[in-house]
Motif scaffolding. Structure first.
Motif, short mmCIF file in Angstrom:
data_model
loop_
_atom_site.label_atom_id
_atom_site.label_comp_id
_atom_site.label_asym_id
_atom_site.label_seq_id
_atom_site.Cartn_x
_atom_site.Cartn_y
_atom_site.Cartn_z
N ASN A 17 0.82 -1.22 0.00
CA ASN A 17 0.00 0.00 0.00
C ASN A 17 0.85 1.26 0.00
O ASN A 17 0.53 2.24 -0.66
CB ASN A 17 -0.93 0.00 1.21
CG ASN A 17 -1.98 -1.10 1.12
OD1 ASN A 17 -2.30 -1.56 0.02
ND2 ASN A 17 -2.49 -1.54 2.27
N VAL A 18 1.96 1.21 0.75
CA VAL A 18 2.85 2.38 0.79
C VAL A 18 3.47 2.62 -0.58
O VAL A 18 3.51 3.75 -1.08
CB VAL A 18 3.96 2.19 1.86
CG1 VAL A 18 5.02 3.27 1.71
CG2 VAL A 18 3.36 2.22 3.26
N LEU A 19 3.96 1.55 -1.19
CA LEU A 19 4.61 1.69 -2.50
C LEU A 19 3.61 2.19 -3.56
O LEU A 19 3.93 3.09 -4.35
CB LEU A 19 5.20 0.35 -2.94
CG LEU A 19 5.91 0.34 -4.29
CD1 LEU A 19 7.03 1.36 -4.34
CD2 LEU A 19 6.44 -1.06 -4.60
N SER A 20 2.41 1.65 -3.57
CA SER A 20 1.41 2.09 -4.56
C SER A 20 1.04 3.55 -4.33
O SER A 20 0.82 4.30 -5.29
CB SER A 20 0.16 1.21 -4.49
OG SER A 20 -0.48 1.32 -3.24
N SER A 21 0.99 3.98 -3.06
CA SER A 21 0.68 5.37 -2.75
C SER A 21 1.78 6.30 -3.24
O SER A 21 1.52 7.36 -3.81
CB SER A 21 0.48 5.52 -1.23
OG SER A 21 0.24 6.85 -0.89
N GLU A 32 -2.46 3.87 -15.19
CA GLU A 32 -3.19 2.81 -14.49
C GLU A 32 -2.24 2.03 -13.57
O GLU A 32 -1.14 1.67 -13.98
CB GLU A 32 -3.81 1.86 -15.53
CG GLU A 32 -4.75 0.83 -14.94
CD GLU A 32 -5.37 -0.06 -16.00
OE1 GLU A 32 -6.02 -1.04 -15.62
OE2 GLU A 32 -5.18 0.23 -17.21
N ILE A 33 -2.67 1.81 -12.33
CA ILE A 33 -1.87 1.04 -11.37
C ILE A 33 -2.73 -0.11 -10.84
O ILE A 33 -3.84 0.12 -10.35
CB ILE A 33 -1.39 1.92 -10.19
CG1 ILE A 33 -0.52 3.06 -10.70
CG2 ILE A 33 -0.62 1.08 -9.18
CD1 ILE A 33 -0.12 4.06 -9.62
N GLU A 34 -2.22 -1.35 -10.96
CA GLU A 34 -2.94 -2.50 -10.43
C GLU A 34 -2.11 -3.19 -9.36
O GLU A 34 -0.89 -3.32 -9.50
CB GLU A 34 -3.28 -3.49 -11.56
CG GLU A 34 -4.29 -2.91 -12.55
CD GLU A 34 -5.08 -4.00 -13.25
OE1 GLU A 34 -5.48 -4.97 -12.58
OE2 GLU A 34 -5.28 -3.87 -14.47
N ILE A 35 -2.78 -3.64 -8.28
CA ILE A 35 -2.12 -4.25 -7.13
C ILE A 35 -2.38 -5.76 -7.13
O ILE A 35 -3.52 -6.19 -7.30
CB ILE A 35 -2.64 -3.65 -5.81
CG1 ILE A 35 -2.58 -2.10 -5.88
CG2 ILE A 35 -1.84 -4.17 -4.64
CD1 ILE A 35 -1.21 -1.55 -6.07
N CYS A 36 -1.32 -6.57 -6.90
CA CYS A 36 -1.46 -8.03 -6.84
C CYS A 36 -0.76 -8.56 -5.59
O CYS A 36 0.24 -7.98 -5.14
CB CYS A 36 -0.85 -8.68 -8.09
SG CYS A 36 -1.53 -8.05 -9.64
N VAL A 37 -1.26 -9.69 -5.08
CA VAL A 37 -0.70 -10.23 -3.83
C VAL A 37 0.25 -11.39 -4.06
O VAL A 37 0.89 -11.88 -3.13
CB VAL A 37 -1.83 -10.68 -2.87
CG1 VAL A 37 -2.70 -9.50 -2.49
CG2 VAL A 37 -2.68 -11.78 -3.51
N ASN A 38 0.35 -11.85 -5.33
CA ASN A 38 1.31 -12.91 -5.64
C ASN A 38 1.63 -12.91 -7.14
O ASN A 38 0.98 -12.20 -7.93
CB ASN A 38 0.78 -14.29 -5.21
CG ASN A 38 -0.54 -14.63 -5.86
OD1 ASN A 38 -0.65 -14.69 -7.09
ND2 ASN A 38 -1.57 -14.86 -5.04
#
Length: 547
Positions: A17-21, A32-38
């Motif tokens: 979350n910190v890095l995406s922020s 566009e920014i997408e977040i993935c957990v693996n």
């Protein structure tokens, strides 16, 4: 910024979350920014396309960063990769760089370091994209050149001609199999003005068919869908006819049968109808050897596609295999209708000719539908024959103008409704000429009386010609015979005489008098008045009020 889509893969929620922020604050809002957990989730998103930059941690469940990097480097080598690593993983990270990782970001990372890496990646992506686009442009040009030569060779073969020597190198083996030809037709939006099928005498209107044609974007979508449906087909654009809105393309489909193509096209028609993408398709019979039967298969496709004539408002798929029996039905005899229509025109019975033509139209729509080309030829020949009865009765100029207009309109006619709309108007104009010349009704006197009553309104010569189904030129000549002056001069006389009366008998403003006499522009009224009397309206008022 060149980076359009970033994927961040990290299983630690706080760090993720910190890095995406931080990244969001650096890149433009549209990135566009997408977040993935693996790694597995990240690779699935990357596989959908559009990703420019991957930022991934090494240690993750399901699929770790090293496996993810390996897959991306193999399948998507253009994607830039930033690897997140801790100090204790530094040597591990260095080996990853040799496997395709562009840069690494050491934990705990600083904002300025993230900014520096993003700027570097952005520059590299920009340079890479520019190089790729240059290469693509060259490849596209080369492909287009080869494609044009292929289309020229195929166009020659479709017309039953031998391709020019320089095009004979085109490999035709793919067509040396059973197959079919499909002819696709659609209309595009054309902004130029033409005489429509529902024309008015002496006037030009935009054709409703043209206004409802496909936009450039819709046309591209239709062609793209056809390429998806028939990826192994050969697409050969056809030349335009008199209808400038019409587009046609021939699809040569070796290895494809009639039933499959009908099924595919019907499905496409259902999808396109909901989006108002109208097209029509004529499908030839299955040929034992498509290459040797190209001209015949194209002719079959053209014959069945001509039944678009009856269905201009909906998609239509016409198969030669299902419709070839229709060509055997003879054209019905219409000599009785022709006799009745000719008599109605010669005797000036406008309502009677309208009824006779409507009855003929109804008869031709009965099953089985007649071959469109025969119907168009027979009806247009009948109407032109009736128009020719005016030869010697009216001026040569009016006769030639009406006849040439008939040829032009019928040449561009492409639907059953247009055919009868054109025919009705031509017959009404002929009827008006006959009644005028026979003295049953003096249409010109009627027009002159109308002008005397409505000269203060905006009435044009073409509008008046519409009222009596004359051409504008013919009406103008007849008005001059009656009044001794041209229509414009006669109209000006009526208006200025009225203006003189108002100037002398009232104290109204000159501009108001001009408006009442049909001149909306006061300066134009002044110029016309001065030209007519040698005095301005104000001067005329002063001179004649003293008398």
């Amino acid at each position: 910024m060149n980076i359009r889509k970033i994927i961040i893969a990290d299983d630690e929620s706080i760090q993720r979350n910190v890095l995406s922020s931080v990244v969001r604050k650096i890149v433009p809002p549209l990135t566009e920014i997408e977040i993935c957990v693996n790694g597995k989730e990240a690779f699935e998103k990357i596989s959908k396309g559009g990703t420019d930059l991957l930022i991934t941690d090494i240690r993750m469940p399901v699929m770790d960063g090293m496996e993810l990097i390996s897959l991306v480097a193999r399948d998507f080598p253009q994607i830039k990769i930033i690897l997140i690593s801790a100090y204790q993983e530094f040597e591990y990270a260095k080996s990853a760089i040799s496997c395709g990782v562009s840069e690494y970001l050491v934990k705990p990372f600083r904002i300025e370091e993230v900014r520096r890496l993003l700027q570097k990646m952005d520059e590299e992506i920009g340079e890479q994209r520019q190089t790729t686009e240059t290469q693509n442009q060259y490849e596209n040009l080369l492909h287009q050149f080869e494609k044009d030569n292929q289309q020229k060779a195929l166009a020659a073969l479709l017309n039953g001609q031998k391709p020019p020597e320089e095009l004979q190198a085109f490999n035709t083996n793919a067509l040396n199999h059973p197959g079919i030809t499909i002819l696709i037709r659609w209309n595009i939006r054309v902004h130029s003005e033409i005489i429509s099928g529902t024309f008015s005498a002496g006037s030009r209107q935009k054709s409703p068919a043209l206004l409802s044609g496909l936009s450039d974007y819709q046309q591209e979508r239709l062609i793209k869908r056809l390429h998806i449906l028939f990826p192994n087909g050969f697409f050969v654009p056809q030349e335009k006819g008199m209808d400038v809105s019409e587009c046609r393309i021939a699809l040569l489909l070796p290895g494809c049968d009639t039933d499959d193509s009908v099924r595919f096209l019907n499905k496409l028609a259902e999808e396109c109808s909901s989006e108002q993408l109208l097209f029509w398709a004529g499908i030839s019979a299955l040929q034992d050897n498509l290459l040797s039967r190209l001209p015949q298969s194209l002719q079959q496709a053209e014959e069945v596609l001509s039944y678009y004539f009856y269905y201009p408002a909906e998609c239509g798929i016409f198969s030669y295999a299902d419709m070839n029996e229709l060509f055997e039905f003879p054209m019905i005899s219409i000599s009785g209708y022709e006799t009745a229509i000719r008599k109605a025109v010669h005797t000036g019975l406008d309502s009677q000719l309208t009824k006779c033509l409507a009855d003929l139209k109804k008869e031709l729509l009965k099953d089985p539908l007649k071959y469109p080309i025969k119907v168009k030829h027979r009806i247009s020949s009948m109407i032109v024959s009736i128009v020719r009865d005016l030869d010697g009765m009216i001026t040569q100029q009016a006769y030639d103008e009406l006849l040439n207009e008939a040829y032009h309109l019928y040449g561009g006619c492409s639907t059953f409704e247009q055919l009868f709309s054109i025919s009705l108007e031509l017959l009404k104009r002929s009827c008006a000429y006959f009644t005028q010349e026979s003295g049953q009704y003096d249409a010109v006197e009627d027009i002159i009386a109308y002008v005397k009553k409505h000269y203060t309104e905006d009435i044009s010569l073409s509008m008046l010609a519409d009222r009596v189904h004359f051409s504008a030129n013919y009406l103008s000549m007849q008005i001059k015979k009656k009044t001794g002056m041209s229509y414009v001069s006669y109209l000006t006389l009526l208006r200025t005489e009225r203006a003189c009366k108002l100037l002398v008998e009232t104290d109204r403003k000159v501009a108001d008098i001009g408006t009442e006499c049909g001149y909306r522009d006061s300066s134009y009224f002044n110029r016309i008045f001065c030209r007519k009397f040698g005095l301005s309206p104000e001067q005329y008022r002063k001179v004649h009020k003293k008398c």
